[in-house]
Structures are given as structure tokens and as C-alpha cells.
Write a protein that holds these residues in place. Structure first.
Motif, PDB file in Angstrom:
ATOM      1  N   GLU A  78       3.588   9.533   2.957  1.00 15.38           N
ATOM      2  CA  GLU A  78       3.243   8.802   4.168  1.00 15.38           C
ATOM      3  C   GLU A  78       4.471   8.741   5.080  1.00 15.38           C
ATOM      4  O   GLU A  78       5.605   8.621   4.603  1.00 15.38           O
ATOM      5  N   THR A  79       4.246   8.787   6.382  1.00 17.15           N
ATOM      6  CA  THR A  79       5.343   8.721   7.344  1.00 17.15           C
ATOM      7  C   THR A  79       6.159   7.445   7.154  1.00 17.15           C
ATOM      8  O   THR A  79       7.394   7.478   7.211  1.00 17.15           O
ATOM      9  N   ASP A  80       5.483   6.334   6.898  1.00 13.79           N
ATOM     10  CA  ASP A  80       6.199   5.076   6.683  1.00 13.79           C
ATOM     11  C   ASP A  80       7.094   5.143   5.447  1.00 13.79           C
ATOM     12  O   ASP A  80       8.195   4.580   5.439  1.00 13.79           O
ATOM     13  N   GLU A  81       6.657   5.837   4.412  1.00 12.87           N
ATOM     14  CA  GLU A  81       7.467   5.979   3.203  1.00 12.87           C
ATOM     15  C   GLU A  81       8.726   6.791   3.487  1.00 12.87           C
ATOM     16  O   GLU A  81       9.825   6.437   3.037  1.00 12.87           O
ATOM     17  N   VAL A  82       8.584   7.858   4.258  1.00 13.27           N
ATOM     18  CA  VAL A  82       9.745   8.690   4.618  1.00 13.27           C
ATOM     19  C   VAL A  82      10.703   7.895   5.493  1.00 13.27           C
ATOM     20  O   VAL A  82      11.922   7.938   5.302  1.00 13.27           O
TER      21      VAL A  82
ATOM     22  N   ASP B 221       0.816  -1.216   0.000  1.00 13.23           N
ATOM     23  CA  ASP B 221       0.000   0.000   0.000  1.00 13.23           C
ATOM     24  C   ASP B 221       0.852   1.269   0.000  1.00 13.23           C
ATOM     25  O   ASP B 221       0.322   2.373  -0.016  1.00 13.23           O
ATOM     26  N   LEU B 222       2.177   1.112   0.005  1.00 18.17           N
ATOM     27  CA  LEU B 222       3.083   2.258   0.037  1.00 18.17           C
ATOM     28  C   LEU B 222       3.743   2.468  -1.327  1.00 18.17           C
ATOM     29  O   LEU B 222       3.972   1.521  -2.073  1.00 18.17           O
TER      30      LEU B 222
ATOM     31  N   LYS C 279       7.161  16.092  10.397  1.00 15.26           N
ATOM     32  CA  LYS C 279       7.253  17.342   9.647  1.00 15.26           C
ATOM     33  C   LYS C 279       7.729  17.083   8.216  1.00 15.26           C
ATOM     34  O   LYS C 279       7.194  17.652   7.262  1.00 15.26           O
ATOM     35  N   ILE C 280       8.720  16.229   8.063  1.00 11.75           N
ATOM     36  CA  ILE C 280       9.204  15.891   6.715  1.00 11.75           C
ATOM     37  C   ILE C 280       8.084  15.251   5.908  1.00 11.75           C
ATOM     38  O   ILE C 280       7.883  15.587   4.740  1.00 11.75           O
TER      39      ILE C 280
END
Length: 75
Positions: A47-51, A14-15, A39-40
Motif C-alpha cells: 500500500e502507498t501508505d505503508e511505503v 488496516d496497514l 511506482k515503489i
């Protein structure tokens, strides 16, 4: 390698795991300059998981100067 005949499950499907080089460089620079993961993620509209996975990738390549996890003891 996965063995034939075994049940498998794909993870993280899903990412979006691809990044433009310029975006990956910005994420790395922002992290090394002290910005938070949240913040990034908001700034880059990812998505936070992607970062997190982008930073993990960059850490494996030696491009992260600010740790996001610390291994206390080697096994």
C-alpha cells in the motif's frame, strides 16, 4: 502515555507495518534514486501508505537522502 479511563482509538490497524529488511532497503534505495512513491508501491506490492511510513521510518534513521517533505521553519 495514554491515561486509563479515557477512550482511545488505534490507528493504522488496516496497514501492515512490518517489512523484511531487504524490502525496506530496496524501498529506500528506489526512493533515493528518484522513483515515485506510487511506482515503489506498485513494484513492491505494498500500500502507498505503508511505503510512505517505511520512508518516514528511514528518514528518522538518517537513511533518506532525497527529501519527501521539507520543514521550512523550526518552531
Amino acid at each position: 502515555m495514554l491515561k486509563p479511563g479515557q477512550k482511545i482509538e488505534f490507528v493504522l490497524e488496516d496497514l501492515e507495518l512490518a517489512f523484511y529488511k531487504e524490502q525496506l532497503d530496496r524501498i529506500t534505495k528506489r526512493w533515493n534514486n528518484g522513483e515515485s512513491l506510487d511506482k515503489i508501491s506498485r513494484t513492491e506490492q505494498r500500500e502507498t501508505d505503508e511505503v510512505f511510513l517505511a520512508l518516514f521510518h528511514q528518514a528518522r534513521k538518517g537513511k533518506i537522502t532525497r527529501p519527501f517533505a521539507m520543514r521550512l521553519e523550526k518552531e
